[in-house]
Scaffold this motif. Structure first.
Motif, PDB file in Angstrom:
ATOM      1  N   VAL A  75       1.485  -6.459 -12.520  1.00  0.00           N
ATOM      2  CA  VAL A  75       2.749  -5.651 -12.663  1.00  0.00           C
ATOM      3  C   VAL A  75       2.303  -4.240 -13.067  1.00  0.00           C
ATOM      4  O   VAL A  75       3.050  -3.457 -12.455  1.00  0.00           O
ATOM      5  N   LEU A  76       1.118  -3.826 -13.340  1.00  0.00           N
ATOM      6  CA  LEU A  76       0.640  -2.700 -13.451  1.00  0.00           C
ATOM      7  C   LEU A  76       0.551  -1.748 -12.332  1.00  0.00           C
ATOM      8  O   LEU A  76       0.913  -0.696 -12.112  1.00  0.00           O
ATOM      9  N   VAL A  77       0.100  -2.558 -11.202  1.00  0.00           N
ATOM     10  CA  VAL A  77      -0.059  -1.902  -9.852  1.00  0.00           C
ATOM     11  C   VAL A  77       1.051  -1.941  -8.955  1.00  0.00           C
ATOM     12  O   VAL A  77       1.063  -1.631  -7.754  1.00  0.00           O
ATOM     13  N   ALA A  78       2.299  -2.399  -9.481  1.00  0.00           N
ATOM     14  CA  ALA A  78       3.477  -2.728  -8.586  1.00  0.00           C
ATOM     15  C   ALA A  78       3.796  -1.363  -7.754  1.00  0.00           C
ATOM     16  O   ALA A  78       4.121  -1.566  -6.819  1.00  0.00           O
ATOM     17  N   PRO A  79       3.611  -0.188  -8.428  1.00  0.00           N
ATOM     18  CA  PRO A  79       4.305   0.903  -7.874  1.00  0.00           C
ATOM     19  C   PRO A  79       3.341   1.280  -6.680  1.00  0.00           C
ATOM     20  O   PRO A  79       3.637   1.643  -5.642  1.00  0.00           O
ATOM     21  N   VAL A  80       1.862   0.865  -6.918  1.00  0.00           N
ATOM     22  CA  VAL A  80       1.061   1.246  -5.885  1.00  0.00           C
ATOM     23  C   VAL A  80       1.158   0.218  -4.713  1.00  0.00           C
ATOM     24  O   VAL A  80       1.360   0.536  -3.723  1.00  0.00           O
ATOM     25  N   THR A  81       1.654  -1.045  -4.988  1.00  0.00           N
ATOM     26  CA  THR A  81       1.929  -2.121  -3.918  1.00  0.00           C
ATOM     27  C   THR A  81       2.925  -1.690  -3.244  1.00  0.00           C
ATOM     28  O   THR A  81       2.946  -1.715  -1.900  1.00  0.00           O
ATOM     29  N   ARG A  82       4.114  -1.264  -3.979  1.00  0.00           N
ATOM     30  CA  ARG A  82       5.389  -0.781  -2.937  1.00  0.00           C
ATOM     31  C   ARG A  82       4.913   0.329  -2.262  1.00  0.00           C
ATOM     32  O   ARG A  82       5.593   0.782  -1.165  1.00  0.00           O
ATOM     33  N   LEU A  83       4.281   1.263  -2.695  1.00  0.00           N
ATOM     34  CA  LEU A  83       3.750   2.468  -2.108  1.00  0.00           C
ATOM     35  C   LEU A  83       3.080   2.236  -0.772  1.00  0.00           C
ATOM     36  O   LEU A  83       3.528   2.696   0.259  1.00  0.00           O
ATOM     37  N   PHE A  84       2.258   1.174  -0.453  1.00  0.00           N
ATOM     38  CA  PHE A  84       1.544   0.782   0.768  1.00  0.00           C
ATOM     39  C   PHE A  84       2.235  -0.129   1.460  1.00  0.00           C
ATOM     40  O   PHE A  84       2.295  -0.118   2.811  1.00  0.00           O
ATOM     41  N   THR A  85       2.907  -1.271   0.613  1.00  0.00           N
ATOM     42  CA  THR A  85       3.571  -2.205   1.756  1.00  0.00           C
ATOM     43  C   THR A  85       5.185  -1.903   1.636  1.00  0.00           C
ATOM     44  O   THR A  85       5.796  -2.950   2.319  1.00  0.00           O
ATOM     45  N   GLY A  86       5.698  -1.225   0.757  1.00  0.00           N
ATOM     46  CA  GLY A  86       7.131  -1.275   0.835  1.00  0.00           C
ATOM     47  C   GLY A  86       7.737  -2.249   0.023  1.00  0.00           C
ATOM     48  O   GLY A  86       9.180  -2.280  -0.183  1.00  0.00           O
ATOM     49  N   THR A  87       6.939  -3.144  -0.527  1.00  0.00           N
ATOM     50  CA  THR A  87       7.737  -4.211  -1.485  1.00  0.00           C
ATOM     51  C   THR A  87       6.457  -4.761  -2.530  1.00  0.00           C
ATOM     52  O   THR A  87       5.463  -4.319  -2.201  1.00  0.00           O
ATOM     53  N   THR A  88       6.939  -5.475  -3.218  1.00  0.00           N
ATOM     54  CA  THR A  88       5.973  -6.272  -4.350  1.00  0.00           C
ATOM     55  C   THR A  88       6.088  -7.624  -4.237  1.00  0.00           C
ATOM     56  O   THR A  88       5.458  -8.276  -5.103  1.00  0.00           O
ATOM     57  N   ILE A  89       6.816  -8.034  -3.253  1.00  0.00           N
ATOM     58  CA  ILE A  89       6.766  -9.753  -2.934  1.00  0.00           C
ATOM     59  C   ILE A  89       6.210 -10.038  -1.656  1.00  0.00           C
ATOM     60  O   ILE A  89       6.429  -9.149  -0.894  1.00  0.00           O
ATOM     61  N   GLY A  90       5.739 -11.291  -1.551  1.00  0.00           N
ATOM     62  CA  GLY A  90       5.249 -11.683  -0.240  1.00  0.00           C
ATOM     63  C   GLY A  90       3.771 -11.668  -0.215  1.00  0.00           C
ATOM     64  O   GLY A  90       3.028 -11.156  -1.014  1.00  0.00           O
ATOM     65  N   SER A  91       3.368 -12.198   0.882  1.00  0.00           N
ATOM     66  CA  SER A  91       1.855 -12.425   0.936  1.00  0.00           C
ATOM     67  C   SER A  91       1.113 -11.079   1.344  1.00  0.00           C
ATOM     68  O   SER A  91      -0.044 -10.728   0.711  1.00  0.00           O
ATOM     69  N   THR A  92       1.842 -10.288   2.080  1.00  0.00           N
ATOM     70  CA  THR A  92       1.157  -9.064   2.498  1.00  0.00           C
ATOM     71  C   THR A  92       1.051  -7.933   1.106  1.00  0.00           C
ATOM     72  O   THR A  92       0.099  -7.593   0.964  1.00  0.00           O
ATOM     73  N   ALA A  93       2.098  -7.826   0.455  1.00  0.00           N
ATOM     74  CA  ALA A  93       2.212  -7.093  -0.820  1.00  0.00           C
ATOM     75  C   ALA A  93       1.093  -7.612  -1.759  1.00  0.00           C
ATOM     76  O   ALA A  93       0.322  -6.928  -2.455  1.00  0.00           O
ATOM     77  N   THR A  94       0.612  -9.042  -1.880  1.00  0.00           N
ATOM     78  CA  THR A  94      -0.248  -9.417  -2.754  1.00  0.00           C
ATOM     79  C   THR A  94      -1.681  -9.076  -2.633  1.00  0.00           C
ATOM     80  O   THR A  94      -2.516  -9.049  -3.430  1.00  0.00           O
ATOM     81  N   ILE A  95      -1.733  -8.832  -1.254  1.00  0.00           N
ATOM     82  CA  ILE A  95      -2.961  -8.144  -0.744  1.00  0.00           C
ATOM     83  C   ILE A  95      -3.501  -7.063  -1.809  1.00  0.00           C
ATOM     84  O   ILE A  95      -4.837  -7.042  -1.994  1.00  0.00           O
ATOM     85  N   VAL A  96      -2.690  -6.176  -1.957  1.00  0.00           N
ATOM     86  CA  VAL A  96      -2.698  -5.002  -2.681  1.00  0.00           C
ATOM     87  C   VAL A  96      -3.589  -5.196  -3.998  1.00  0.00           C
ATOM     88  O   VAL A  96      -4.504  -5.013  -4.290  1.00  0.00           O
TER      89      VAL A  96
END
Length: 219
Positions: A75-96
């Motif tokens: 939850v804390l890094v959700a903004p960073v995840t969205r910045l790098f992948t454009g989303t916060t769900i899915g396998s690619t987003a989870t890599i962050v």
């Protein structure tokens, strides 16, 4: 009974997603965690390049990263995840978040593995005029290979566990499969099938890591 014609393809796809998440995040963790572990060792008060301020700051950041529960980190890094992948769900987003969680964990294990190298070998290299970089490349990292492999194995298994937790918020992989097809449908057999796949993955990786570490230790 499990309807394998319906569940089988979804289970296989989830296994592929978990393997993808774990392998990519492990690769990134090695690229970032090994230099960070070396930095922790070198700048420690008893290191080759003691820097109290650097050691304190870097060590504090690493400790802080290790202390945050992964489910909270998601939850804390959700903004960073969205910045790098454009989303916060899915396998690619989870890599962050997986990488952010694994790097400080792996870095501490790398530091511990490097500390196991016999001080006499480091002193001998320094006496022969080797620079700090040469000591790291030619003595510390080669001599610590069994410990580094063991550290990588532990981190890899931790990443499998983390990736399963990510399924709770749509992270994909086996955790998401267990929740959607097992828990939400009250199908214990499907959940157990997912657990068996995770156990097999962990057992295979642990056995392979242990075998490789023993082989390197005997060279």
């Amino acid at each position: 009974m499990i309807d394998w014609d319906r569940i089988g393809p979804a289970l296989w796809q989830s296994t592929v997603e978990t393997s993808y998440m774990v392998s990519v995040s492990m690769g990134l963790s090695v690229l970032l965690g090994v230099p960070l572990g070396v930095l922790l060792l070198l700048t420690a008060p008893d290191g080759l390049l003691p820097r109290r301020a650097v050691s304190t700051v870097v060590g504090g950041i690493v400790n802080a990263g290790r202390s945050v529960p992964f489910i909270v980190l998601l939850v804390l890094v959700a903004p960073v995840t969205r910045l790098f992948t454009g989303t916060t769900i899915g396998s690619t987003a989870t890599i962050v978040p997986l990488t952010i969680a694994a790097v400080p964990f792996f870095a501490r294990l790398v530091e511990a593995a490097l500390r196991e190298v016999a001080p006499g070998k480091v002193e001998a290299a320094r006496a022969m005029g080797a620079s700090t970089g040469q000591v790291v490349r030619s003595v510390l990292l080669p001599e610590a290979r069994p410990g580094l492999i063991a550290a990588g194995t532990v981190t890899l298994i931790a990443l499998i566990s983390y990736s399963a937790m990510a399924g709770a918020i749509g992270g994909g992989g086996l955790g998401d499969f267990a929740i959607r097809y097992g828990y939400q449908r009250f199908d214990t057999a499907v959940t157990l099938a997912c657990v068996v796949v995770l156990l097999v993955m962990v057992q295979v990786l642990q056995s392979a890591g242990d075998r490789l570490a023993r082989r390197l230790a005997h060279r």
